[in-house]
Scaffold this motif. Structure first.
Motif, PDB file in Angstrom:
ATOM      1  N   SER A  16       9.220   3.458  -2.387  1.00  0.00           N
ATOM      2  CA  SER A  16       7.869   3.125  -2.009  1.00  0.00           C
ATOM      3  C   SER A  16       7.440   3.891  -0.778  1.00  0.00           C
ATOM      4  CB  SER A  16       7.760   1.625  -1.779  1.00  0.00           C
ATOM      5  OG  SER A  16       6.436   1.230  -1.894  1.00  0.00           O
ATOM      6  N   LEU A  17       8.385   4.244   0.051  1.00  0.00           N
ATOM      7  CA  LEU A  17       8.029   5.063   1.191  1.00  0.00           C
ATOM      8  C   LEU A  17       7.564   6.427   0.712  1.00  0.00           C
ATOM      9  CD1 LEU A  17      10.006   5.312   4.524  1.00  0.00           C
ATOM     10  CD2 LEU A  17       7.559   5.391   4.054  1.00  0.00           C
ATOM     11  N   ILE A  57      -1.976   2.170  -5.207  1.00  0.00           N
ATOM     12  CA  ILE A  57      -2.823   1.943  -4.038  1.00  0.00           C
ATOM     13  C   ILE A  57      -2.840   0.468  -3.671  1.00  0.00           C
ATOM     14  CG2 ILE A  57      -5.240   1.919  -3.305  1.00  0.00           C
ATOM     15  CD1 ILE A  57      -5.498   4.617  -4.895  1.00  0.00           C
ATOM     16  N   SER A  58      -2.896  -0.372  -4.677  1.00  0.00           N
ATOM     17  CA  SER A  58      -2.930  -1.796  -4.372  1.00  0.00           C
ATOM     18  C   SER A  58      -1.604  -2.259  -3.754  1.00  0.00           C
ATOM     19  CB  SER A  58      -3.303  -2.585  -5.624  1.00  0.00           C
ATOM     20  OG  SER A  58      -2.277  -3.467  -5.988  1.00  0.00           O
ATOM     21  N   ARG A  59      -0.508  -1.639  -4.180  1.00  0.00           N
ATOM     22  CA  ARG A  59       0.774  -1.964  -3.543  1.00  0.00           C
ATOM     23  C   ARG A  59       0.786  -1.510  -2.085  1.00  0.00           C
ATOM     24  NH1 ARG A  59       3.965   0.328  -8.683  1.00  0.00           N
ATOM     25  NH2 ARG A  59       3.927  -1.553  -9.955  1.00  0.00           N
ATOM     26  N   LEU A  60       0.245  -0.343  -1.867  1.00  0.00           N
ATOM     27  CA  LEU A  60       0.235   0.180  -0.505  1.00  0.00           C
ATOM     28  C   LEU A  60      -0.667  -0.657   0.396  1.00  0.00           C
ATOM     29  CD1 LEU A  60       0.217   4.014  -1.193  1.00  0.00           C
ATOM     30  CD2 LEU A  60       2.140   2.528  -0.626  1.00  0.00           C
ATOM     31  N   GLU A  61      -1.690  -1.233  -0.201  1.00  0.00           N
ATOM     32  CA  GLU A  61      -2.546  -2.107   0.588  1.00  0.00           C
ATOM     33  C   GLU A  61      -1.757  -3.337   1.028  1.00  0.00           C
ATOM     34  OE1 GLU A  61      -6.080  -3.662  -1.354  1.00  0.00           O
ATOM     35  OE2 GLU A  61      -7.061  -3.799   0.621  1.00  0.00           O
ATOM     36  N   LYS A  62      -0.998  -3.897   0.097  1.00  0.00           N
ATOM     37  CA  LYS A  62      -0.181  -5.080   0.421  1.00  0.00           C
ATOM     38  C   LYS A  62       0.802  -4.775   1.544  1.00  0.00           C
ATOM     39  CE  LYS A  62      -0.398  -7.405  -4.061  1.00  0.00           C
ATOM     40  NZ  LYS A  62      -0.084  -6.784  -5.369  1.00  0.00           N
ATOM     41  N   LYS A  63       1.226  -3.530   1.618  1.00  0.00           N
ATOM     42  CA  LYS A  63       2.187  -3.160   2.644  1.00  0.00           C
ATOM     43  C   LYS A  63       1.513  -2.678   3.926  1.00  0.00           C
ATOM     44  CE  LYS A  63       5.574  -2.217  -0.867  1.00  0.00           C
ATOM     45  NZ  LYS A  63       5.790  -1.209  -1.911  1.00  0.00           N
ATOM     46  N   GLY A  64       0.192  -2.731   3.935  1.00  0.00           N
ATOM     47  CA  GLY A  64      -0.522  -2.473   5.185  1.00  0.00           C
ATOM     48  C   GLY A  64      -0.819  -1.031   5.518  1.00  0.00           C
TER      49      GLY A  64
END
Lengths: 135, 135
Positions: A16-17, A57-64
């Motif tokens: 994910s990084l 993108i939605s996952r990245l949003e969850k991760k801030g």
DNA sequence: ATGTTAATGTAGCCTAGGCTACAAAGCTAG
DNA sequence: CTAGCTTTGTAGCCTAGGCTACATTAACAT
């Protein structure tokens, strides 16, 4: 009995990084060049479908890393911007280095894409210092 | 309307080549060192569960890299052996190079793990030639 | 103002790689 | 020869990233 979360985190923070780096960097560039970052452009730039882009993108949003608002352009958080800048810098350094040792431009550009995510800060520093001394 | 298979192949040949490289290399080493390659040892070496190892190994068998026989050690095909040797060589070259430019051993060893799969043959050749000239 | 097109979003399917829990097969020691 | 440990294998669940097909929203042009 090993707590599952550990292994999760391990691969998550790896995989994910990578996408976090790619996406924040790209979004940063899109904002610089076009004034805004939209899903279509992100998908097109990465050569993937808009659906995949939206999900990531939605996952990245969850991760801030970024902020989305339905049907609006995407913006980076402070965290996202930092990551973007770091990634861009690392990318440049690595590319310069490959060119420096004589890798043809086209090849270098392609190789960097894959390699960059796996180069540690220490190695990056070493590369910079090496190039500094051998100019 | 784009044929789905293309994208599949793209990521498959990326992702799956990575594990093919890791697994064949490891199996090659296990056979060298222990005389045989067993699932438990592969899993342990990679730090994953034996279940994951079994599944991946079975995929690699379908792709012709190795041969399994129920409850017997794993053997490499010609194709698998070639890949193992190629990977081992690339690994070594890359590691030598990182050490050469001054990356600390521990860091180099870790970075190589990730980077190696993304270094093209051209870049590898360039590295070799560069080290040859700057000795 | 409505109809077309472009952008975004949802549902659902696939591969790959991670896991635990449980089942079966083989070895090895008593 | 049987009990127990080790190894291998199966079932089933999860995340991540890929897709198509379809639905919805917004923008634009006539």
């Amino acid at each position: 009995m090993m707590n599952n979360t550990k292994n999760f985190d391990k691969s998550r923070e790896q995989n994910s990084l990578e996408s976090a780096e790619d996406y924040t960097e790209l979004i940063y560039d899109l904002i610089s060049l076009k004034g805004e970052a939209r899903v279509v452009d992100i998908a097109a730039s990465l050569g993937i479908s808009h659906v995949t882009a939206i999900r990531t993108i939605s996952r990245l949003e969850k991760k801030g890393f970024l902020i989305t608002k339905s049907r609006s352009p995407i913006t980076l958080t402070k965290k996202g911007t930092s990551l973007a800048l770091f990634s861009k810098n690392r990318h440049q350094t690595l590319l310069k280095f490959l060119l420096f040792i004589g890798v043809p431009k086209q090849v270098a550009e392609k190789d960097v894409e894959g390699m960059e995510h796996h180069v540690s800060k220490t190695t990056l520093k070493t590369i910079e210092s090496y190039m500094g001394q051998h100019t």
